[in-house]
Design a protein around this motif. Structure first.
Motif, PDB file in Angstrom:
ATOM      1  N   ALA A 240      -6.773   4.164  -5.990  1.00  0.00           N
ATOM      2  CA  ALA A 240      -8.103   5.191  -5.373  1.00  0.00           C
ATOM      3  C   ALA A 240      -7.704   6.489  -5.316  1.00  0.00           C
ATOM      4  CB  ALA A 240      -8.482   4.726  -4.023  1.00  0.00           C
ATOM      5  N   LEU A 241      -8.331   7.529  -5.742  1.00  0.00           N
ATOM      6  CA  LEU A 241      -8.249   8.698  -5.699  1.00  0.00           C
ATOM      7  C   LEU A 241      -9.094   9.254  -4.481  1.00  0.00           C
ATOM      8  CD1 LEU A 241      -8.295   9.304  -9.395  1.00  0.00           C
ATOM      9  CD2 LEU A 241      -6.280   9.652  -7.890  1.00  0.00           C
ATOM     10  N   ASN A 242      -8.854  10.038  -3.526  1.00  0.00           N
ATOM     11  CA  ASN A 242      -9.475  10.304  -2.175  1.00  0.00           C
ATOM     12  C   ASN A 242     -10.398  11.517  -2.280  1.00  0.00           C
ATOM     13  OD1 ASN A 242     -10.292  10.464   0.435  1.00  0.00           O
ATOM     14  ND2 ASN A 242      -8.471  10.664   1.353  1.00  0.00           N
ATOM     15  N   THR A 243     -11.625  11.442  -2.319  1.00  0.00           N
ATOM     16  CA  THR A 243     -12.551  12.704  -2.605  1.00  0.00           C
ATOM     17  C   THR A 243     -12.694  13.242  -1.280  1.00  0.00           C
ATOM     18  OG1 THR A 243     -14.433  11.140  -1.936  1.00  0.00           O
ATOM     19  CG2 THR A 243     -13.854  11.357  -4.253  1.00  0.00           C
ATOM     20  N   GLN A 244     -12.084  12.872  -0.148  1.00  0.00           N
ATOM     21  CA  GLN A 244     -11.874  13.832   0.867  1.00  0.00           C
ATOM     22  C   GLN A 244     -11.300  15.164   0.625  1.00  0.00           C
ATOM     23  OE1 GLN A 244      -9.823  13.973   5.292  1.00  0.00           O
ATOM     24  NE2 GLN A 244      -9.091  12.208   3.654  1.00  0.00           N
ATOM     25  N   TYR A 245     -10.385  14.999  -0.697  1.00  0.00           N
ATOM     26  CA  TYR A 245      -9.724  16.064  -0.968  1.00  0.00           C
ATOM     27  C   TYR A 245     -10.224  16.691  -2.209  1.00  0.00           C
ATOM     28  CZ  TYR A 245      -6.059  15.000   2.448  1.00  0.00           C
ATOM     29  OH  TYR A 245      -5.586  14.626   3.533  1.00  0.00           O
TER      30      TYR A 245
ATOM     31  N   THR B 253      -8.772   1.890 -11.595  1.00  0.00           N
ATOM     32  CA  THR B 253      -8.375   3.307 -10.908  1.00  0.00           C
ATOM     33  C   THR B 253      -9.673   4.195 -10.962  1.00  0.00           C
ATOM     34  OG1 THR B 253      -6.167   3.943 -12.021  1.00  0.00           O
ATOM     35  CG2 THR B 253      -7.513   5.714 -11.529  1.00  0.00           C
ATOM     36  N   GLY B 254      -9.998   4.479  -9.691  1.00  0.00           N
ATOM     37  CA  GLY B 254     -11.336   4.979  -9.427  1.00  0.00           C
ATOM     38  C   GLY B 254     -11.340   5.969  -8.348  1.00  0.00           C
ATOM     39  N   TRP B 255     -12.470   6.202  -7.497  1.00  0.00           N
ATOM     40  CA  TRP B 255     -12.721   7.178  -6.527  1.00  0.00           C
ATOM     41  C   TRP B 255     -13.184   6.560  -5.245  1.00  0.00           C
ATOM     42  CZ3 TRP B 255     -10.999  12.205  -7.745  1.00  0.00           C
ATOM     43  CH2 TRP B 255     -10.675  12.480  -9.023  1.00  0.00           C
ATOM     44  N   VAL B 256     -12.539   6.958  -4.126  1.00  0.00           N
ATOM     45  CA  VAL B 256     -12.993   6.459  -2.854  1.00  0.00           C
ATOM     46  C   VAL B 256     -13.138   7.531  -1.961  1.00  0.00           C
ATOM     47  CG1 VAL B 256     -12.346   5.057  -0.666  1.00  0.00           C
ATOM     48  CG2 VAL B 256     -12.025   4.244  -3.235  1.00  0.00           C
ATOM     49  N   ALA B 257     -14.142   7.766  -1.157  1.00  0.00           N
ATOM     50  CA  ALA B 257     -14.395   8.698  -0.083  1.00  0.00           C
ATOM     51  C   ALA B 257     -13.522   8.228   1.268  1.00  0.00           C
ATOM     52  CB  ALA B 257     -15.807   8.923   0.294  1.00  0.00           C
ATOM     53  N   GLY B 258     -12.282   8.534   1.084  1.00  0.00           N
ATOM     54  CA  GLY B 258     -11.341   8.051   2.150  1.00  0.00           C
ATOM     55  C   GLY B 258     -11.012   8.747   3.408  1.00  0.00           C
ATOM     56  N   SER B 259     -10.691   8.102   4.422  1.00  0.00           N
ATOM     57  CA  SER B 259     -10.068   8.943   5.478  1.00  0.00           C
ATOM     58  C   SER B 259      -8.774   8.987   5.527  1.00  0.00           C
ATOM     59  CB  SER B 259     -10.809   8.282   6.987  1.00  0.00           C
ATOM     60  OG  SER B 259     -10.114   6.801   6.711  1.00  0.00           O
ATOM     61  N   GLY B 260      -7.915   9.623   6.350  1.00  0.00           N
ATOM     62  CA  GLY B 260      -6.658   9.790   6.428  1.00  0.00           C
ATOM     63  C   GLY B 260      -6.097  10.844   5.432  1.00  0.00           C
ATOM     64  N   ARG B 261      -4.821  11.000   5.416  1.00  0.00           N
ATOM     65  CA  ARG B 261      -4.267  12.292   4.756  1.00  0.00           C
ATOM     66  C   ARG B 261      -3.845  11.945   3.387  1.00  0.00           C
ATOM     67  NH1 ARG B 261       1.004  11.968   5.397  1.00  0.00           N
ATOM     68  NH2 ARG B 261       1.750  10.535   7.262  1.00  0.00           N
ATOM     69  N   TRP B 262      -4.196  10.721   2.609  1.00  0.00           N
ATOM     70  CA  TRP B 262      -3.543  10.280   1.343  1.00  0.00           C
ATOM     71  C   TRP B 262      -4.508  11.055   0.296  1.00  0.00           C
ATOM     72  CZ3 TRP B 262      -7.019   6.732  -1.099  1.00  0.00           C
ATOM     73  CH2 TRP B 262      -8.128   6.428  -0.264  1.00  0.00           C
ATOM     74  N   LEU B 263      -3.888  11.601  -0.767  1.00  0.00           N
ATOM     75  CA  LEU B 263      -4.530  11.845  -1.887  1.00  0.00           C
ATOM     76  C   LEU B 263      -4.943  10.825  -2.900  1.00  0.00           C
ATOM     77  CD1 LEU B 263      -2.055  15.044  -2.597  1.00  0.00           C
ATOM     78  CD2 LEU B 263      -4.340  15.035  -1.487  1.00  0.00           C
ATOM     79  N   GLY B 264      -3.835  10.317  -3.013  1.00  0.00           N
ATOM     80  CA  GLY B 264      -4.031   8.684  -3.826  1.00  0.00           C
ATOM     81  C   GLY B 264      -3.301   7.620  -3.298  1.00  0.00           C
TER      82      GLY B 264
ATOM     83  N   ALA C  14       0.865  -1.190   0.071  1.00  0.00           N
ATOM     84  CA  ALA C  14      -0.181  -0.015  -0.034  1.00  0.00           C
ATOM     85  C   ALA C  14       0.867   1.331  -0.169  1.00  0.00           C
ATOM     86  CB  ALA C  14      -1.030   0.065   1.157  1.00  0.00           C
ATOM     87  N   ALA C  15       0.911   2.074  -1.163  1.00  0.00           N
ATOM     88  CA  ALA C  15       1.901   3.309  -1.088  1.00  0.00           C
ATOM     89  C   ALA C  15       0.875   4.484  -1.439  1.00  0.00           C
ATOM     90  CB  ALA C  15       2.656   3.038  -1.995  1.00  0.00           C
ATOM     91  N   ALA C  16       1.118   5.624  -0.998  1.00  0.00           N
ATOM     92  CA  ALA C  16       0.503   6.790  -1.319  1.00  0.00           C
ATOM     93  C   ALA C  16       1.249   8.122  -1.611  1.00  0.00           C
ATOM     94  CB  ALA C  16      -0.554   6.613  -0.297  1.00  0.00           C
ATOM     95  N   GLN C  17       0.545   8.984  -2.176  1.00  0.00           N
ATOM     96  CA  GLN C  17       1.101  10.382  -2.055  1.00  0.00           C
ATOM     97  C   GLN C  17       0.071  11.060  -1.049  1.00  0.00           C
ATOM     98  OE1 GLN C  17       1.129  12.913  -5.860  1.00  0.00           O
ATOM     99  NE2 GLN C  17       3.014  13.412  -5.322  1.00  0.00           N
ATOM    100  N   SER C  18       0.637  11.941  -0.396  1.00  0.00           N
ATOM    101  CA  SER C  18       0.077  12.593   0.526  1.00  0.00           C
ATOM    102  C   SER C  18       0.269  14.127   0.457  1.00  0.00           C
ATOM    103  CB  SER C  18       0.235  12.023   2.168  1.00  0.00           C
ATOM    104  OG  SER C  18       1.652  12.714   2.372  1.00  0.00           O
ATOM    105  N   THR C  19      -0.412  14.800   1.778  1.00  0.00           N
ATOM    106  CA  THR C  19      -0.169  16.285   1.674  1.00  0.00           C
ATOM    107  C   THR C  19       1.084  16.648   2.695  1.00  0.00           C
ATOM    108  OG1 THR C  19      -1.521  16.499   3.673  1.00  0.00           O
ATOM    109  CG2 THR C  19      -2.681  16.661   1.621  1.00  0.00           C
TER     110      THR C  19
END
Length: 310
Positions: free
Chosen positions: A234-239, A202-213, A71-76
């Motif tokens: 997954a792309l995080n629609t929280q952002y 590739t799609g969209w998820v209403a995620g928690s946490g500070r990951w953008l993708g 599991a790897a992510a880009q974050s803020t």
């Protein structure tokens, strides 16, 4: 710094090996598994619950023998990466990225940080596996209204940008878009990898946490060679996201985020945020910055090392 913890599955806790940090040993005993044979500063952040391993808000299930998952992510604001692999004898190896990088200044700009080094900085880091091919699907469900009409094109453009950089030859792997799908990316809202259906979605998820993708990649090891068997993003629609800087307003560049996550799918790991600021594979991204829509030389060099050129 990268954490490296070795676990061995067992029906009951076993005694910690000599010279381990007391905290690392306590984590192992609490989890009901043998103590790690090596531990570093963030050992306490790695937790096993049942058949899952979690680290700083992301988690994966322990894979079958001879397999692994990242599991790897880009974050803020820094690195988020967790890789769990299991050898034929049941040993479980856990690798994490220590969170030591900070985000770049979030100033609206189309320029990338240290742009002058984009085609001179050749640094890269590899995860250890590669894809034999990359056929991918897009699920538009849940796309934010601000980018719903343009997201598909931005994601395709990011994927195409994987193939070359800085006037170099195209890499030997050519991604292929298969089409839209109703299948969701197998990435949970909590930042967890939920399974591998063999489709690259590739799609969209209403995620928690500070990951953008976030990208979940599964791989298997045969004769010492690691090959990816599925990779979902997954792309995080929280952002908020944007596809043109005209509608930034504190949002993040979709194309830059996807290109970074594609790097994870193909086997690239993060590089240092400060030392290699122009690279796509730095772990953090600033809002309103659209400067990382193309690979840097180091990103390209890593892909070339795995896939060659054509």
């Amino acid at each position: 710094m990268r954490n490296l913890l070795n676990f061995r599955t067992a029906s009951a806790p076993t005694a910690p090996v000599a010279a381990l940090a007391a905290l690392a040993a306590a984590v192992a005993v609490t989890a009901g598994i043998a103590a790690p044979v090596a531990a570093e500063t963030h050992a306490a952040d790695v937790v096993r619950t049942g058949q899952s391993i979690s680290y700083k808000g992301i988690s994966v299930r322990i894979p079958a023998a001879g397999e692994g998952v990242q599991a790897a992510a880009q974050s803020t604001s820094g690195e988020i990466s967790l890789t769990v692999s299991r050898s034929a004898d049941g040993s479980v190896v856990v690798k994490t990225d220590a969170e030591r990088h900070t985000a770049q200044a979030a100033a609206p700009s189309t320029a990338r940080a240290n742009a002058a080094k984009t085609c001179t900085d050749s640094a890269y880091s590899l995860a250890g596996w590669k894809l034999n091919d990359f056929k991918w699907f897009y699920n538009p469900a849940g796309a934010p209204a601000a980018v719903a009409a343009t997201a598909g094109s931005a994601i395709s453009a990011a994927t195409t940008s994987l193939t070359s950089a800085c006037g170099q030859k195209s890499i030997g792997l050519a991604p292929a878009y298969v089409g839209q799908t109703a299948a969701a990316p197998q990435v949970g809202a909590a930042g967890n990898c939920t399974g591998n259906d063999g489709r690259n979605v590739t799609g969209w998820v209403a995620g928690s946490g500070r990951w953008l993708g976030m990208t979940c990649t599964y791989f298997k090891t045969v004769n010492g060679v690691k090959t990816a068997t599925g990779t979902d993003t997954a792309l995080n629609t929280q952002y908020k996201f944007f596809t043109t800087t005209a509608n930034c307003d504190g949002a993040y560049d979709l194309q830059s985020v996807v290109l970074h996550e594609r790097g994870h799918s193909l086997g690239l790991d993060h590089v240092d945020q400060t030392a290699h600021a122009s690279a796509v594979m730095t772990p953090a991204l600033s809002a309103c910055t659209a400067g990382k829509r193309t690979l840097g030389l180091g990103d390209y060099a890593g892909l070339k090392a795995m896939y060659g050129t054509r």
